[in-house]
Each structure stands twice: as C-alpha cells, then as structure tokens.
Design a protein around this motif. Structure first.
Motif, PDB file in Angstrom:
ATOM      1  N   SER A 155     -25.523 -10.740  45.510  1.00  0.00           N
ATOM      2  CA  SER A 155     -24.438 -11.348  44.738  1.00  0.00           C
ATOM      3  C   SER A 155     -23.129 -11.319  45.517  1.00  0.00           C
ATOM      4  O   SER A 155     -22.320 -12.253  45.425  1.00  0.00           O
ATOM      5  N   VAL A 156     -22.910 -10.258  46.296  1.00  0.00           N
ATOM      6  CA  VAL A 156     -21.682 -10.150  47.091  1.00  0.00           C
ATOM      7  C   VAL A 156     -21.666 -11.220  48.176  1.00  0.00           C
ATOM      8  O   VAL A 156     -20.668 -11.929  48.369  1.00  0.00           O
ATOM      9  N   LYS A 157     -22.751 -11.353  48.900  1.00  0.00           N
ATOM     10  CA  LYS A 157     -22.815 -12.330  49.979  1.00  0.00           C
ATOM     11  C   LYS A 157     -22.696 -13.755  49.439  1.00  0.00           C
ATOM     12  O   LYS A 157     -22.037 -14.608  50.046  1.00  0.00           O
ATOM     13  N   PRO A 178     -12.744  -5.122  48.309  1.00  0.00           N
ATOM     14  CA  PRO A 178     -13.169  -5.136  46.918  1.00  0.00           C
ATOM     15  C   PRO A 178     -13.498  -3.728  46.449  1.00  0.00           C
ATOM     16  O   PRO A 178     -13.570  -2.794  47.251  1.00  0.00           O
ATOM     17  N   GLY A 179     -13.716  -3.579  45.166  1.00  0.00           N
ATOM     18  CA  GLY A 179     -14.282  -2.331  44.654  1.00  0.00           C
ATOM     19  C   GLY A 179     -15.799  -2.397  44.716  1.00  0.00           C
ATOM     20  O   GLY A 179     -16.369  -3.245  45.396  1.00  0.00           O
ATOM     21  N   GLY A 180     -16.450  -1.522  44.006  1.00  0.00           N
ATOM     22  CA  GLY A 180     -17.905  -1.566  43.944  1.00  0.00           C
ATOM     23  C   GLY A 180     -18.561  -0.252  44.276  1.00  0.00           C
ATOM     24  O   GLY A 180     -17.924   0.791  44.371  1.00  0.00           O
ATOM     25  N   HIS A 181     -19.851  -0.316  44.468  1.00  0.00           N
ATOM     26  CA  HIS A 181     -20.688   0.847  44.745  1.00  0.00           C
ATOM     27  C   HIS A 181     -20.781   1.076  46.253  1.00  0.00           C
ATOM     28  O   HIS A 181     -21.068   0.149  47.013  1.00  0.00           O
ATOM     29  N   PHE A 182     -20.525   2.315  46.687  1.00  0.00           N
ATOM     30  CA  PHE A 182     -20.544   2.629  48.117  1.00  0.00           C
ATOM     31  C   PHE A 182     -21.977   2.814  48.598  1.00  0.00           C
ATOM     32  O   PHE A 182     -22.753   3.567  48.028  1.00  0.00           O
ATOM     33  N   LYS A 183     -22.312   2.123  49.696  1.00  0.00           N
ATOM     34  CA  LYS A 183     -23.615   2.233  50.341  1.00  0.00           C
ATOM     35  C   LYS A 183     -23.440   2.945  51.672  1.00  0.00           C
ATOM     36  O   LYS A 183     -22.806   2.414  52.587  1.00  0.00           O
ATOM     37  N   ALA A 184     -24.005   4.135  51.781  1.00  0.00           N
ATOM     38  CA  ALA A 184     -23.804   4.957  52.968  1.00  0.00           C
ATOM     39  C   ALA A 184     -24.328   4.324  54.257  1.00  0.00           C
ATOM     40  O   ALA A 184     -23.622   4.332  55.274  1.00  0.00           O
ATOM     41  N   SER A 189     -20.490   0.314  53.262  1.00  0.00           N
ATOM     42  CA  SER A 189     -19.966  -0.866  52.589  1.00  0.00           C
ATOM     43  C   SER A 189     -19.905  -0.684  51.080  1.00  0.00           C
ATOM     44  O   SER A 189     -20.509   0.239  50.508  1.00  0.00           O
ATOM     45  N   LEU A 190     -19.170  -1.588  50.440  1.00  0.00           N
ATOM     46  CA  LEU A 190     -19.077  -1.651  48.992  1.00  0.00           C
ATOM     47  C   LEU A 190     -19.885  -2.834  48.505  1.00  0.00           C
ATOM     48  O   LEU A 190     -19.826  -3.925  49.073  1.00  0.00           O
ATOM     49  N   SER A 191     -20.638  -2.622  47.432  1.00  0.00           N
ATOM     50  CA  SER A 191     -21.594  -3.623  47.000  1.00  0.00           C
ATOM     51  C   SER A 191     -21.689  -3.650  45.482  1.00  0.00           C
ATOM     52  O   SER A 191     -21.007  -2.910  44.790  1.00  0.00           O
ATOM     53  N   GLY A 192     -22.538  -4.538  44.969  1.00  0.00           N
ATOM     54  CA  GLY A 192     -22.770  -4.626  43.536  1.00  0.00           C
ATOM     55  C   GLY A 192     -21.910  -5.674  42.853  1.00  0.00           C
ATOM     56  O   GLY A 192     -21.116  -6.382  43.479  1.00  0.00           O
ATOM     57  N   ASP A 193     -22.054  -5.781  41.534  1.00  0.00           N
ATOM     58  CA  ASP A 193     -21.395  -6.831  40.763  1.00  0.00           C
ATOM     59  C   ASP A 193     -19.875  -6.739  40.827  1.00  0.00           C
ATOM     60  O   ASP A 193     -19.188  -7.763  40.891  1.00  0.00           O
ATOM     61  N   LYS A 194     -19.325  -5.534  40.791  1.00  0.00           N
ATOM     62  CA  LYS A 194     -17.864  -5.379  40.852  1.00  0.00           C
ATOM     63  C   LYS A 194     -17.317  -5.937  42.162  1.00  0.00           C
ATOM     64  O   LYS A 194     -16.254  -6.571  42.193  1.00  0.00           O
ATOM     65  N   SER A 195     -18.038  -5.693  43.225  1.00  0.00           N
ATOM     66  CA  SER A 195     -17.622  -6.205  44.527  1.00  0.00           C
ATOM     67  C   SER A 195     -17.701  -7.730  44.547  1.00  0.00           C
ATOM     68  O   SER A 195     -16.802  -8.406  45.039  1.00  0.00           O
ATOM     69  N   ALA A 196     -18.775  -8.279  43.992  1.00  0.00           N
ATOM     70  CA  ALA A 196     -18.933  -9.732  43.963  1.00  0.00           C
ATOM     71  C   ALA A 196     -17.824 -10.400  43.159  1.00  0.00           C
ATOM     72  O   ALA A 196     -17.300 -11.454  43.544  1.00  0.00           O
TER      73      ALA A 196
END
Length: 253
Positions: free
Chosen positions: A191-193, A141-147, A151-158
């Motif tokens: 939201s992703v999980k 998915p896309g989303g915000h990168f968490k170092a 991983s990629l996270s956030g609403d876009k990833s969900a």
C-alpha cells in the motif's frame, strides 16, 4: 508450491518484515499451521530465524538496527552505479520520494551536493543521511517500523502520501518481469509503494539485474506504471529487449 520454494519465500517475507506469525503465513501460502511450523523449524536450523510462540523473527534484526545496516547488501558495486545514474536525474529544487532499500540508499548517497531538495522518504537511514544537510528538507511518514529495511510501513504510512505531488519517485522492488510486473515478498509495503507511485509524475525503478526476470510473493503493479528502469549490465539481452518493447525506458549502467 514445493516446500523448498515455499521456505525461500517465507524467508524473504521475514527478511522484509522482521517477523511473521504462523497464522498469517498459513493463510498466505494456503497450507496448514503444522506445515508452516515445520518450515520455520527448518529455517531456524539453517540459522536464519528464531522461532517464538506463534511465529518467528529474523535472527539478525537487532544487530542491524543497532548498526543502522540494511539486510540486502549484495551486488553492491552494481547498486552504486545504479544509484549514481539515478541521482543524476535529480535537479536542484526538486521534490522527490526515495523508497527504502539498499539501492535507493545509494541514490541518496549521490544527492549530497544538490541544493534546495525536498525529499520524502520512509527510510530512517536515508532520512538521517540527508536530514543533516542544510540544503535538503526531509519529510517522513508515520507507520510501523520494520527493522530489516529500517523503514516505516503500513496503512498509516500509505495515508501520508495521499494528496502529495512530487517530480520523481525512486522506487525499489524485489522482482520484476514482463508477465508479473513488479512483485514484492511482503504485504505491508504494497500500500505504501502504490501510494508513492500515485504521488509521482515520473516513477524510476532502481533494481539490479538479479531482480529481473524473477517473481516474488505479492503483486505491486504492472510494468505500465513505471516510466524508467535503471539496472546494471548483468541484465539478459532477452529481458532488456522485452522490457523496452513494452514501452519502458531502460538505462543500463
């Protein structure tokens, strides 16, 4: 909440997210900005974080990304056993989701010989591990990168998982208990999980025994949303009995 317990949860938050803002922490814990700044000062003095204007970030984040190393690398022998047992559930030709995390990374490490796998993952390290295999089709998915979790996270990833259907999800969490269900230290991953869970026919939770009987910051879901838990033999007998009595299939390795 006592200050020591609050600081531990703040640290867990930053270890998951990589950083945190004072205002967000103050709202989450229902305390003043001044109290949060004092907590961050203590965590910085202990060597865990670096404060900056309006917030703080994890001290080790840059080194972790350069080394492609995860933060939570404890109980690794148990996680390797769990990963092998979880991977044994995967059949050639299946479509699966692998959540980010050190235990799900061990699941991925045991899938190298599978054929015609389709793997959807929000974990950059897992995508790099399996993406080079001609027998494995990897999607992210896309989303915000968490170092810290790579991983990629956030609403876009969900949103990516909406409308997807997979045979199995291998899910990670920070804590699991009968009364609180699955809980997690950070808000962005919830939201992703949940979207992953909604996409899967079978949800397999992979969690070492140190996470069982604990409660973290944010509710993810109840035990009833999970079909199977794979854990290690450090689980307490009372916890094992309670989980099985709830209807959850328990595998201990």
């Amino acid at each position: 909440m006592l200050s020591r317990a609050r600081r531990q949860k703040i640290l867990e938050w930053i270890q998951e997210e990589g950083s945190a803002r004072v205002r967000a922490l103050a709202d989450a814990f229902s305390v003043s900005d001044v109290t949060i700044r004092q907590d961050l000062e203590r965590l910085e003095a202990d060597g865990h974080i670096v404060r900056e204007h309006g917030g703080a970030y994890l001290r080790s984040a840059q080194q972790q990304v350069r080394a492609m190393a995860l933060h939570h690398l404890v109980n690794m022998e148990a996680k390797r056993r769990i990963g092998a047992a979880a991977a044994a559930l995967v059949e050639d030709g299946e479509t699966i989701i692998l959540d980010s995390g050190s235990t799900t990374t061990e699941v991925a490490a045991n899938l190298m010989e599978r054929e015609r796998l389709t793997v959807i993952t929000n974990a950059l390290n897992i995508a790099l591990m399996l993406g080079a295999l001609p027998s494995c089709d990897v999607h992210m998915p896309g989303g915000h990168f968490k170092a810290p979790t790579l991983s990629l996270s956030g609403d876009k990833s969900a949103q990516y998982f909406e409308g997807l259907y997979v045979q199995k999800l291998f899910l990670a969490t920070a804590a699991v208990s009968i009364d609180a269900g699955l809980t997690y230290p950070a808000l962005a991953d919830i939201s992703v999980k949940r979207a992953m869970i909604a996409s899967a026919e079978q949800v397999v939770l992979v969690a070492d025994s140190s996470k069982i009987g604990r409660r973290s910051f944010t509710s993810l879901c109840g035990i009833d949303r999970i079909h199977m838990l794979i854990t290690d033999d450090g689980i307490a007998d009372a916890d094992a009995q309670a989980l099985e009595a709830s209807g959850l299939k328990l595998t201990v390795v």
